[in-house]
Design a protein around this motif. Structure first.
Motif, PDB file in Angstrom:
ATOM      1  N   SER A   8       0.844  -1.197   0.000  1.00 41.53           N
ATOM      2  CA  SER A   8       0.000   0.000   0.000  1.00 41.53           C
ATOM      3  C   SER A   8       0.883   1.252   0.000  1.00 41.53           C
ATOM      4  O   SER A   8       1.639   1.490   0.948  1.00 41.53           O
ATOM      5  CB  SER A   8      -0.913   0.021   1.233  1.00 41.53           C
ATOM      6  OG  SER A   8      -1.618   1.247   1.301  1.00 41.53           O
ATOM      7  N   TRP A   9       0.770   2.040  -1.089  1.00 42.35           N
ATOM      8  CA  TRP A   9       1.493   3.306  -1.188  1.00 42.35           C
ATOM      9  C   TRP A   9       0.595   4.497  -0.859  1.00 42.35           C
ATOM     10  O   TRP A   9       1.002   5.654  -1.046  1.00 42.35           O
ATOM     11  CB  TRP A   9       2.065   3.478  -2.598  1.00 42.35           C
ATOM     12  CG  TRP A   9       3.228   2.572  -2.879  1.00 42.35           C
ATOM     13  CD1 TRP A   9       3.214   1.407  -3.586  1.00 42.35           C
ATOM     14  CD2 TRP A   9       4.594   2.761  -2.457  1.00 42.35           C
ATOM     15  NE1 TRP A   9       4.474   0.859  -3.635  1.00 42.35           N
ATOM     16  CE2 TRP A   9       5.340   1.667  -2.945  1.00 42.35           C
ATOM     17  CE3 TRP A   9       5.244   3.749  -1.714  1.00 42.35           C
ATOM     18  CZ2 TRP A   9       6.707   1.538  -2.722  1.00 42.35           C
ATOM     19  CZ3 TRP A   9       6.600   3.621  -1.476  1.00 42.35           C
ATOM     20  CH2 TRP A   9       7.314   2.525  -1.973  1.00 42.35           C
ATOM     21  N   ASN A  87       6.925   1.376   7.345  1.00 44.50           N
ATOM     22  CA  ASN A  87       6.123   1.557   6.136  1.00 44.50           C
ATOM     23  C   ASN A  87       5.730   3.014   5.947  1.00 44.50           C
ATOM     24  O   ASN A  87       5.711   3.526   4.823  1.00 44.50           O
ATOM     25  CB  ASN A  87       4.846   0.705   6.218  1.00 44.50           C
ATOM     26  CG  ASN A  87       5.090  -0.740   5.860  1.00 44.50           C
ATOM     27  OD1 ASN A  87       6.140  -1.095   5.331  1.00 44.50           O
ATOM     28  ND2 ASN A  87       4.124  -1.591   6.158  1.00 44.50           N
ATOM     29  N   LYS A  90       8.621   4.894   4.480  1.00 41.26           N
ATOM     30  CA  LYS A  90       8.876   4.466   3.091  1.00 41.26           C
ATOM     31  C   LYS A  90       7.849   5.069   2.139  1.00 41.26           C
ATOM     32  O   LYS A  90       8.192   5.533   1.046  1.00 41.26           O
ATOM     33  CB  LYS A  90       8.856   2.940   2.996  1.00 41.26           C
ATOM     34  CG  LYS A  90      10.003   2.237   3.705  1.00 41.26           C
ATOM     35  CD  LYS A  90      11.344   2.620   3.114  1.00 41.26           C
ATOM     36  CE  LYS A  90      12.484   1.866   3.798  1.00 41.26           C
ATOM     37  NZ  LYS A  90      13.803   2.281   3.281  1.00 41.26           N
ATOM     38  N   ARG A  91       6.590   5.067   2.543  1.00 40.84           N
ATOM     39  CA  ARG A  91       5.542   5.651   1.697  1.00 40.84           C
ATOM     40  C   ARG A  91       5.795   7.140   1.453  1.00 40.84           C
ATOM     41  O   ARG A  91       5.634   7.636   0.340  1.00 40.84           O
ATOM     42  CB  ARG A  91       4.167   5.459   2.342  1.00 40.84           C
ATOM     43  CG  ARG A  91       3.528   4.121   2.079  1.00 40.84           C
ATOM     44  CD  ARG A  91       2.074   4.117   2.514  1.00 40.84           C
ATOM     45  NE  ARG A  91       1.950   4.165   3.952  1.00 40.84           N
ATOM     46  CZ  ARG A  91       1.766   3.092   4.723  1.00 40.84           C
ATOM     47  NH1 ARG A  91       1.688   1.901   4.166  1.00 40.84           N
ATOM     48  NH2 ARG A  91       1.651   3.206   6.024  1.00 40.84           N
ATOM     49  N   HIS A  94       9.513   8.008  -0.264  1.00 44.08           N
ATOM     50  CA  HIS A  94       9.676   7.432  -1.603  1.00 44.08           C
ATOM     51  C   HIS A  94       8.407   7.574  -2.433  1.00 44.08           C
ATOM     52  O   HIS A  94       8.155   6.781  -3.331  1.00 44.08           O
ATOM     53  CB  HIS A  94      10.113   5.968  -1.489  1.00 44.08           C
ATOM     54  CG  HIS A  94      11.502   5.839  -0.935  1.00 44.08           C
ATOM     55  ND1 HIS A  94      12.624   5.933  -1.728  1.00 44.08           N
ATOM     56  CD2 HIS A  94      11.938   5.673   0.332  1.00 44.08           C
ATOM     57  CE1 HIS A  94      13.702   5.808  -0.977  1.00 44.08           C
ATOM     58  NE2 HIS A  94      13.314   5.652   0.279  1.00 44.08           N
ATOM     59  N   ARG A  95       7.649   8.634  -2.144  1.00 51.42           N
ATOM     60  CA  ARG A  95       6.485   8.945  -2.974  1.00 51.42           C
ATOM     61  C   ARG A  95       6.963   9.416  -4.353  1.00 51.42           C
ATOM     62  O   ARG A  95       8.126   9.774  -4.537  1.00 51.42           O
ATOM     63  CB  ARG A  95       5.639  10.032  -2.305  1.00 51.42           C
ATOM     64  CG  ARG A  95       6.357  11.359  -2.128  1.00 51.42           C
ATOM     65  CD  ARG A  95       5.604  12.249  -1.154  1.00 51.42           C
ATOM     66  NE  ARG A  95       6.209  13.584  -1.049  1.00 51.42           N
ATOM     67  CZ  ARG A  95       7.259  13.872  -0.288  1.00 51.42           C
ATOM     68  NH1 ARG A  95       7.841  12.911   0.417  1.00 51.42           N
ATOM     69  NH2 ARG A  95       7.731  15.112  -0.240  1.00 51.42           N
ATOM     70  N   ALA A 197       9.200  -1.652  -0.621  1.00 49.51           N
ATOM     71  CA  ALA A 197       7.736  -1.630  -0.698  1.00 49.51           C
ATOM     72  C   ALA A 197       7.136  -1.715   0.700  1.00 49.51           C
ATOM     73  O   ALA A 197       7.565  -2.531   1.518  1.00 49.51           O
ATOM     74  CB  ALA A 197       7.242  -2.795  -1.544  1.00 49.51           C
TER      75      ALA A 197
END
Length: 205
Positions: A8-9, A87, A90-91, A94-95, A197
């Motif tokens: 899930s981004w 997470n 990271k989301r 690294h968008r 991810a």
């Protein structure tokens, strides 16, 4: 295809003002379990670090300024390793978009202050240590950031190992500070720059 995992981004909205800026700095939408792991990990590893430094005897010879810098650096690096591995981070970091790349590189560059504080205050003006680690950091960051995306993880690991080995053999610090380089480069080169991810457990529809 893995049905037990999902990626899930999606980045949740953040509130306006200082609260929103802080949430974006840490990573919007951090789960309660991520916060628990960060807190427990920070407290546990900080206690281990404090005990190790104290048992080494070095802290007894440090000035107040040196103790403050070491304490702040230790907390920042331990907390930073954990936060940048979530997470939520990271989301956010690294968008999609060029602004995210600039933000990552600016974040890394800001940590030159850490090198200056450690070299000039804790290591009593060791310019060689400071000036050698600065290009290791910046060169390593650029190498990872502009590597093909499928190679960034192994490239980051290579940069991390090279930086740690250089510090061990050519830029040796006192034993009580041997933790600094591994945690410093782990936080910035691996945890912050590698676009992993954001995995979650799969959910039944």
């Amino acid at each position: 295809m893995r049905t037990d995992l999902r990626i899930s981004w999606d980045i949740p909205a953040t509130p306006p003002g200082l609260a929103g800026r802080l949430e974006r700095f840490m990573g919007p939408g951090k789960s309660r379990s991520e916060t628990v792991v960060e807190t427990v990990g920070l407290l546990g590893c900080a206690a281990l670090l404090a005990a190790g430094v104290w048992n080494s005897g070095a802290a007894r010879d440090w000035s107040t300024a040196q103790l403050v810098v070491v304490a702040l650096a230790g907390l920042d690096l331990i907390g930073g390793v954990l936060t940048n591995a979530t997470n939520a981070a990271k989301r956010w970091y690294h968008r999609a978009g060029p602004a995210a790349r600039r933000a990552r590189l600016l974040f890394v560059s800001a940590h030159l202050v850490h090198l200056a504080a450690m070299g000039l205050i804790v290591l009593s003006g060791d310019l060689t240590w400071t000036m050698a680690n600065a290009p290791l950091l910046l060169g390593g960051a650029v190498t990872v950031e502009f590597a093909p995306v499928h190679l960034r993880r192994p490239v980051a690991m290579a940069v991390l190992m090279a930086a740690v080995l250089v510090n061990l053999f050519w830029l040796p610090a006192p034993a009580a500070l041997a933790w600094f380089a591994p945690l410093f480069f782990l936080k910035l080169i691996v945890c912050h720059l590698v676009p992993e991810a954001p995995l979650e457990a799969g959910r039944d529809d």
